[in-house]
Design a protein around this motif. Structure first.
Motif, PDB file in Angstrom:
ATOM      1  N   LEU A 189       0.664  -1.130  -0.052  1.00 26.33           N
ATOM      2  CA  LEU A 189      -0.116   0.277   0.357  1.00 26.33           C
ATOM      3  C   LEU A 189       0.988   1.378  -0.649  1.00 26.33           C
ATOM      4  N   GLY A 190       1.427   0.886   0.187  1.00 31.49           N
ATOM      5  CA  GLY A 190       3.069   2.460  -0.226  1.00 31.49           C
ATOM      6  C   GLY A 190       3.076   2.729   1.471  1.00 31.49           C
ATOM      7  N   VAL A 191       3.342   2.905   2.560  1.00 33.39           N
ATOM      8  CA  VAL A 191       3.181   2.286   3.853  1.00 33.39           C
ATOM      9  C   VAL A 191       4.736   2.364   4.297  1.00 33.39           C
ATOM     10  N   ASP A 192       5.759   3.593   4.560  1.00 32.43           N
ATOM     11  CA  ASP A 192       6.895   2.829   4.983  1.00 32.43           C
ATOM     12  C   ASP A 192       6.753   3.042   6.098  1.00 32.43           C
ATOM     13  N   GLU A 193       6.576   3.304   7.543  1.00 31.36           N
ATOM     14  CA  GLU A 193       6.534   3.687   8.414  1.00 31.36           C
ATOM     15  C   GLU A 193       5.026   3.442   8.934  1.00 31.36           C
ATOM     16  N   VAL A 194       6.650   1.755   9.784  1.00 34.67           N
ATOM     17  CA  VAL A 194       5.831  -0.019  10.449  1.00 34.67           C
ATOM     18  C   VAL A 194       6.547   0.951  12.276  1.00 34.67           C
ATOM     19  N   TRP A 195       5.517   0.397  13.186  1.00 34.28           N
ATOM     20  CA  TRP A 195       6.168   0.960  14.415  1.00 34.28           C
ATOM     21  C   TRP A 195       5.898  -0.473  15.045  1.00 34.28           C
ATOM     22  N   ALA A 196       6.408  -1.416  15.728  1.00 34.40           N
ATOM     23  CA  ALA A 196       6.453  -2.941  16.429  1.00 34.40           C
ATOM     24  C   ALA A 196       6.159  -2.620  17.644  1.00 34.40           C
ATOM     25  N   VAL A 197       5.474  -2.567  17.468  1.00 33.95           N
ATOM     26  CA  VAL A 197       4.641  -1.946  18.848  1.00 33.95           C
ATOM     27  C   VAL A 197       2.648  -2.699  19.139  1.00 33.95           C
ATOM     28  N   GLY A 198       2.670  -2.497  19.803  1.00 37.31           N
ATOM     29  CA  GLY A 198       0.921  -3.438  20.720  1.00 37.31           C
ATOM     30  C   GLY A 198       0.143  -2.347  22.038  1.00 37.31           C
ATOM     31  N   GLY A 199      -0.755  -3.377  21.805  1.00 30.63           N
ATOM     32  CA  GLY A 199      -1.939  -3.322  22.878  1.00 30.63           C
ATOM     33  C   GLY A 199      -1.786  -1.311  23.334  1.00 30.63           C
ATOM     34  N   ALA A 200      -1.738  -1.089  24.352  1.00 27.99           N
ATOM     35  CA  ALA A 200      -2.140   0.291  25.410  1.00 27.99           C
ATOM     36  C   ALA A 200      -0.884   0.914  25.020  1.00 27.99           C
ATOM     37  N   GLN A 201       0.376   0.711  24.561  1.00 25.91           N
ATOM     38  CA  GLN A 201       1.185   1.345  24.761  1.00 25.91           C
ATOM     39  C   GLN A 201       1.352   2.056  23.469  1.00 25.91           C
ATOM     40  N   ALA A 202       1.525   1.075  22.952  1.00 24.97           N
ATOM     41  CA  ALA A 202       1.564   1.465  20.931  1.00 24.97           C
ATOM     42  C   ALA A 202      -0.162   2.947  20.989  1.00 24.97           C
ATOM     43  N   VAL A 203      -1.107   2.708  21.395  1.00 22.09           N
ATOM     44  CA  VAL A 203      -1.949   3.593  21.785  1.00 22.09           C
ATOM     45  C   VAL A 203      -1.771   5.349  22.317  1.00 22.09           C
ATOM     46  N   ALA A 204      -1.232   5.472  23.664  1.00 24.96           N
ATOM     47  CA  ALA A 204       0.232   5.860  24.141  1.00 24.96           C
ATOM     48  C   ALA A 204       1.040   6.550  23.301  1.00 24.96           C
ATOM     49  N   THR A 225      -6.913   5.269  14.313  1.00 26.47           N
ATOM     50  CA  THR A 225      -7.837   4.175  13.836  1.00 26.47           C
ATOM     51  C   THR A 225      -7.520   2.525  14.282  1.00 26.47           C
ATOM     52  N   GLY A 226      -8.418   2.121  14.041  1.00 18.86           N
ATOM     53  CA  GLY A 226      -8.261   0.368  13.875  1.00 18.86           C
ATOM     54  C   GLY A 226      -8.647   0.415  15.061  1.00 18.86           C
ATOM     55  N   PRO A 227      -9.122  -1.763  15.047  1.00 21.38           N
ATOM     56  CA  PRO A 227      -9.501  -2.026  16.365  1.00 21.38           C
ATOM     57  C   PRO A 227      -8.722  -2.593  17.229  1.00 21.38           C
ATOM     58  N   GLY A 228      -9.123  -2.977  18.709  1.00 22.02           N
ATOM     59  CA  GLY A 228      -8.372  -3.786  19.618  1.00 22.02           C
ATOM     60  C   GLY A 228      -8.371  -4.260  20.429  1.00 22.02           C
ATOM     61  N   ASN A 229      -8.049  -5.179  21.227  1.00 20.49           N
ATOM     62  CA  ASN A 229      -8.514  -5.672  22.135  1.00 20.49           C
ATOM     63  C   ASN A 229      -9.311  -5.074  23.209  1.00 20.49           C
ATOM     64  N   ILE A 230      -9.510  -5.019  24.671  1.00 20.99           N
ATOM     65  CA  ILE A 230     -10.672  -4.009  25.419  1.00 20.99           C
ATOM     66  C   ILE A 230      -8.684  -3.272  26.166  1.00 20.99           C
ATOM     67  N   TYR A 231      -7.872  -3.773  26.295  1.00 19.37           N
ATOM     68  CA  TYR A 231      -6.618  -2.874  26.551  1.00 19.37           C
ATOM     69  C   TYR A 231      -6.882  -2.027  25.641  1.00 19.37           C
ATOM     70  N   VAL A 232      -6.625  -1.523  24.089  1.00 17.61           N
ATOM     71  CA  VAL A 232      -6.283  -1.053  23.703  1.00 17.61           C
ATOM     72  C   VAL A 232      -7.606   0.108  23.243  1.00 17.61           C
ATOM     73  N   THR A 233      -8.718  -0.478  23.705  1.00 14.26           N
ATOM     74  CA  THR A 233      -9.857  -0.039  23.784  1.00 14.26           C
ATOM     75  C   THR A 233      -9.700   1.432  24.757  1.00 14.26           C
ATOM     76  N   ALA A 234      -9.372   0.991  25.819  1.00 11.38           N
ATOM     77  CA  ALA A 234      -9.315   1.682  27.147  1.00 11.38           C
ATOM     78  C   ALA A 234      -7.791   2.747  27.061  1.00 11.38           C
ATOM     79  N   ALA A 235      -7.105   2.048  26.031  1.00  8.24           N
ATOM     80  CA  ALA A 235      -5.876   3.638  25.917  1.00  8.24           C
ATOM     81  C   ALA A 235      -6.719   4.282  24.779  1.00  8.24           C
ATOM     82  N   LYS A 236      -7.904   4.054  23.733  1.00  5.19           N
ATOM     83  CA  LYS A 236      -7.922   5.505  23.584  1.00  5.19           C
ATOM     84  C   LYS A 236      -9.371   6.288  24.134  1.00  5.19           C
ATOM     85  N   ARG A 237      -9.526   5.425  24.822  1.00  6.12           N
ATOM     86  CA  ARG A 237     -10.047   6.313  25.770  1.00  6.12           C
ATOM     87  C   ARG A 237      -9.841   7.550  26.266  1.00  6.12           C
TER      88      ARG A 237
END
Length: 446
Positions: A189-204, A225-237
Motif C-alpha cells: 500500500l506504500g506505507v513505509d512507517e511501521v512501528w513494532a509496538v502493540g497494545g495500550a502502549q502503542a496507542v499511547a 483508528t483501527g480495532p483492538g482488544n479491551i486494553y487498546v480500547t481503554a487506552a483510546k478512551r
C-alpha cells in the motif's frame, strides 16, 4: 458431538417498548471502565518516557523486545518479496476494490452565496498525520491494513504510521517485528512507517510520540483508528483528549434476519464465521420461522464437527451474546434488528433488497444469499471497520469522511456585513453578550 442448540429468545406475542426490546436482546459486555485503572499508568509512563517505556511494556506483554520501534525498510521489502503469490494477488484485489468504492466517497468543497458579497465555503481538509492500529492475537489481519490505509490515503492524509504488536515467534529478520503479512500489506500500500509496538502502549506512543532507540523521532499523530482488544480500547478512551479516535470497538457481531426461504447451511456457516474471531464474538439469528431455527441448529451441529477453531466458535455461540430470536413476522424482525443495530447485518429473506431499505441501524448490510459478511471482510470493496455494541444507531463505519475535517470559511464584504449587522446586534443583546454586537457596530462608526 451432541446436538448443538443456540439459546432461544422468544419475542412472539410480546409487545415490547423500545427500551424493553433493547434489554431483551442478546448482548455481551466488555467493561472498559474496569481496565482503565490498569491502563492509565501505562499511558502515563509512555507519555513521560516515550519509546523506552513502550518497549519495556512490549517485552513484558509480548515476550519480545525489538531493537527499535520503527521497522527497518529492508524488513518491509523482504516481507513483500517473500509473500505467497496467491496471497499477494488476493490482497491486490481487496485493495483495488476498496480503492474504487472509497474513491466515490471523496467530498468536494461547496460555496453558498447568501447575498451579494456574503459567502460561506465548506472546505474539506484531511487530518495531517494518522496512526493505524492493526491487532495481533488469534489471527493475522492484513485486511485491516487495507481497510484503514485506503480511506486515509483517499482522503489525502499525507503521513501514515501503522502500529502492530511484535511477534516473539518470528524467524530470522522478522523476529521481534509485526507479522510479515502485515508488513507486506503495508509495503504493498506504500506505507513505509511501521512501528513494532502493540497494545495500550502503542496507542499511547502514537498519541504522545517519542524518540526511537536509533535517535529518530517518533512523531505523534492527530488521529488513531483501527480495532483492538479491551486494553487498546481503554487506552483510546484515555487518549481521546490528546488525539482523535475512530471508535471504541468491541467484539465483532453478526445478526442475520432470515425467513423460511433462507438456506440453513448458509445461515449456520455465517454465524460460525463471525464466532471464529473471538470467544466474545456475537452471532444472532432473528427469524419468524421456528423451522429455520431448528434446521440452523442441526446445521451448526454438523458444521462444527469440521470447524478448525471449534472450541473458540462453540464458546462464542454458547455465550450470552449469541442467540436465536423468534419473532411473530418479518415486520417485527425488522424492528428487532434495528433495535439491535448490528455491526454486520445479513438479510436472507424474500425480496431481501426491499427489506434492506427498511434498515436504519447497522454498520453494514449484506443483501441476499450471495453477500455474506466474509465478502465484506475482504473483497466487497466496503469497509470492515464498523460500529459495534449498538453504536450503529448513531455512528458510521470507517470511511474517507473519517479522515476529513470540515472547515467553514466565512467571507463577507463591508456591504454584506452591514446588511445583517442589526440582526447580529439584536441577537447579541438577547444573549447578554453586548460586546459581540459592539464588534460589529464599531466597524460602521465614522
Amino acid at each position: 458431538m451432541a446436538g448443538f442448540e443456540m439459546s432461544r429468545i422468544d419475542l412472539r406475542a410480546r409487545p415490547l417498548s423500545a427500551a424493553q426490546l433493547r434489554a431483551a436482546l442478546p448482548r455481551g459486555g466488555v467493561d472498559v471502565d474496569a481496565v482503565v485503572p490498569k491502563v492509565r499508568p501505562i499511558v502515563d509512563d509512555v507519555a513521560t518516557r516515550g519509546a523506552a517505556a513502550a518497549l519495556d511494556y512490549g517485552e513484558s506483554f509480548d515476550g519480545v523486545r525489538p531493537a527499535a520501534v520503527r521497522v527497518p525498510q529492508e524488513a518491509l521489502q523482504e516481507a513483500l518479496s517473500s509473500l505467497d503469490a496467491e496471497v499477494r494477488a488476493a490482497l491486490q484485489v481487496a485493495i483495488d476494490r476498496t480503492r474504487t468504492v472509497h474513491a466515490d466517497q471523496r467530498r468536494v468543497d461547496t460555496t453558498t452565496e447568501l447575498a451579494a458579497g456574503a459567502t460561506v465555503t465548506e472546505r474539506w481538509v484531511p487530518v495531517e498525520r494518522v496512526g493505524l492500529y492493526v491487532p495481533g492475537g488469534n489471527a493475522v489481519y492484513p485486511s485491516s491494513v487495507v481497510m484503514n490505509v485506503v480511506p486515509a490515503q483517499t482522503a489525502g492524509v499525507e503521513s501514515l504510521v501503522i502500529a502492530s504488536p511484535p511477534q516473539a515467534s518470528g524467524h530470522g529478520v522478522f523476529h521481534g517485528l509485526p507479522h510479515p503479512t502485515i508488513l507486506a500489506a503495508a509495503r504493498l500500500l506504500g506505507v513505509d512507517e511501521v512501528w513494532a509496538v502493540g497494545g495500550a502502549q502503542a496507542v499511547a506512543l502514537l498519541a504522545y510520540g517519542g524518540t526511537d532507540t536509533t535517535g529518530d523521532e517518533l512523531a505523534p499523530v492527530d488521529m488513531i483508528t483501527g480495532p483492538g482488544n479491551i486494553y487498546v480500547t481503554a487506552a483510546k478512551r484515555i487518549c481521546r483528549s490528546q488525539v482523535g479516535i475512530d471508535a471504541e470497538a468491541g467484539p465483532t457481531e453478526i445478526a442475520i434476519l432470515a425467513d423460511h426461504t433462507a438456506d440453513p447451511v448458509h445461515v449456520a456457516a455465517d454465524l460460525i464465521s463471525q464466532a471464529e474471531h473471538d470467544e466474545m464474538a456475537a452471532s444472532v439469528l432473528v427469524t419468524p420461522s421456528p423451522e429455520l431455527a431448528a434446521a440452523t441448529d442441526a446445521e451448526l451441529t454438523r458444521q462444527l464437527e469440521t470447524t478448525v477453531h471449534r472450541q473458540r466458535v462453540t464458546t462464542a455461540l454458547s455465550g450470552r451474546q449469541s442467540a436465536t430470536v423468534l419473532v411473530d413476522d418479518l415486520d417485527e424482525g425488522v424492528r428487532v434488528v434495528n433495535a439491535y443495530a448490528a455491526e454486520h447485518l445479513e438479510i436472507q429473506t424474500l425480496d431481501a433488497a426491499r427489506v434492506a431499505t427498511r434498515i436504519r441501524s447497522a454498520g453494514a448490510i449484506f443483501v441476499g444469499a450471495f453477500s455474506p459478511v466474509s465478502l465484506g471482510d475482504y473483497c466487497a470493496g466496503s469497509n470492515h471497520v464498523l460500529p459495534t455494541a449498538g453504536c450503529a444507531r448513531h455512528s458510521s463505519g470507517l470511511s474517507v469522511q473519517t479522515f476529513l475535517k470540515g472547515i467553514h470559511v466565512v467571507d463577507y464584504t463591508e456591504a454584506a456585513l452591514k446588511d445583517v449587522a442589526g440582526d447580529v446586534i439584536i441577537l447579541a443583546k438577547a444573549e447578554n453578550l453586548p460586546s459581540h454586537g459592539e464588534a460589529v457596530r464599531r466597524r460602521f462608526e465614522r
